[in-house]
Scaffold this active site. Structure first.
Site, PDB file in Angstrom:
ATOM      1  CG  HIS A   1      44.999  29.415  28.361  1.00 54.94           C
ATOM      2  ND1 HIS A   1      43.646  29.795  27.775  1.00 54.94           N
ATOM      3  CD2 HIS A   1      44.855  31.408  27.905  1.00 54.94           C
ATOM      4  CE1 HIS A   1      43.027  31.478  27.409  1.00 54.94           C
ATOM      5  NE2 HIS A   1      44.121  32.169  28.120  1.00 54.94           N
TER       6      HIS A   1
ATOM      7  CG  ASP B   1      45.823  35.361  29.895  1.00 55.82           C
ATOM      8  OD1 ASP B   1      45.862  34.440  29.290  1.00 55.82           O
ATOM      9  OD2 ASP B   1      44.454  35.091  30.532  1.00 55.82           O
TER      10      ASP B   1
ATOM     11  CG  HIS C   1      41.302  31.964  31.434  1.00 54.50           C
ATOM     12  ND1 HIS C   1      42.575  32.163  32.274  1.00 54.50           N
ATOM     13  CD2 HIS C   1      41.353  32.703  30.372  1.00 54.50           C
ATOM     14  CE1 HIS C   1      42.792  32.927  31.317  1.00 54.50           C
ATOM     15  NE2 HIS C   1      42.600  33.051  30.469  1.00 54.50           N
TER      16      HIS C   1
ATOM     17  NE  ARG D   1      32.622  33.435  24.533  1.00 53.92           N
ATOM     18  CZ  ARG D   1      33.806  33.805  25.044  1.00 53.92           C
ATOM     19  NH1 ARG D   1      35.542  33.142  23.982  1.00 53.92           N
ATOM     20  NH2 ARG D   1      34.601  34.095  25.926  1.00 53.92           N
TER      21      ARG D   1
HETATM   22  O1  AKG Z   1      38.082  34.215  24.077  1.00 54.08           O
HETATM   23  C1  AKG Z   1      37.824  34.569  26.108  1.00 54.08           C
HETATM   24  O2  AKG Z   1      36.524  34.694  26.018  1.00 54.08           O
HETATM   25  C2  AKG Z   1      38.645  34.615  26.343  1.00 54.08           C
HETATM   26  C3  AKG Z   1      40.401  34.257  25.648  1.00 54.08           C
HETATM   27  C4  AKG Z   1      41.307  34.193  26.321  1.00 54.08           C
HETATM   28  O3  AKG Z   1      41.494  33.982  27.466  1.00 54.08           O
HETATM   29  C5  AKG Z   1      42.877  34.354  25.910  1.00 54.08           C
HETATM   30  O4  AKG Z   1      42.908  35.319  24.708  1.00 54.08           O
HETATM   31  O5  AKG Z   1      43.655  34.542  26.549  1.00 54.08           O
HETATM   32 FE   FE2 Z   2      43.575  33.638  28.838  1.00 51.97          FE
END
Ligand code: AKG
Ligand code: FE2
Length: 160
Positions: A92, A94, A133, A143
């Site tokens: 996605h 952001d 990403h 994690r």
């Molecule tokens: O958890 C992550 O490292 C990425 C999360 C992410 O890209 C988001 O929440 O938009």
């Molecule tokens: Fe993100």
């Protein structure tokens, strides 16, 4: 889990606890829990510095920090026996102006550039330009990550 469910996100509301976004299209099952809450930056010097150091003064003026509306999102990705069958967060970009991401030492954030350990990743969001990403999960360890998203206020017009 009972305490998490007490904070369960209600339909149409952005804040609260949610498990995988099962309403979103993804080939792989999303393997995570998320807690989102609002955060309003009234006048943040440190936010200004981060934006100036990363993108320069010109961009900082266009961010209109005082008129922003922001979300903080904590993510928990449990260990998964079959990590190749799931994704933490699917591909996605952001849908925000700016995102500041912190991940724990495990890594897992897959970006156009390799994130440095101990460094924040700062993404320009869809308001200006997109940056694809995703996050993957680990076979043996949980994690955690935290993301701060800054948006223009809903009544503001942004000139690209
Ligand atoms: O958890 C992550 O490292 C990425 C999360 C992410 O890209 C988001 O929440 O938009
Ligand atoms: Fe993100």
């Amino acid at each position: 889990m009972d305490r998490k469910l007490k904070a369960l996100k209600k339909p149409g509301i952005m804040w609260g606890f949610s498990q995988a976004h099962s309403d979103r299209f993804a080939r792989n099952l999303l393997w995570k829990e998320t807690l989102s809450f609002p955060y309003s930056v009234k006048s943040s010097r440190s936010m200004k510095y981060i934006i100036i150091i990363t993108f320069g003064l010109f961009f900082c003026h266009r961010m209109d920090i005082k008129n922003s509306s922001s979300t903080t999102r904590c993510k928990y990705y449990p260990a998964c026996d079959e990590p190749s069958l799931v994704l933490g967060t699917g591909h996605h970009s952001d849908p925000t102006s700016l995102a500041i991401l912190y991940q724990d030492q495990l890594g897992g954030l897959e970006h156009v550039v390799e994130p440095c350990p101990d460094a924040l990743v700062i993404n320009v969001g869809d308001t200006f330009m997109s940056c694809l990403h995703r996050a993957v999960v680990n076979e043996s360890m949980e994690r955690k990550s935290m993301a701060f998203f800054m948006n223009p206020r809903e009544d503001k017009v942004v000139n690209k």
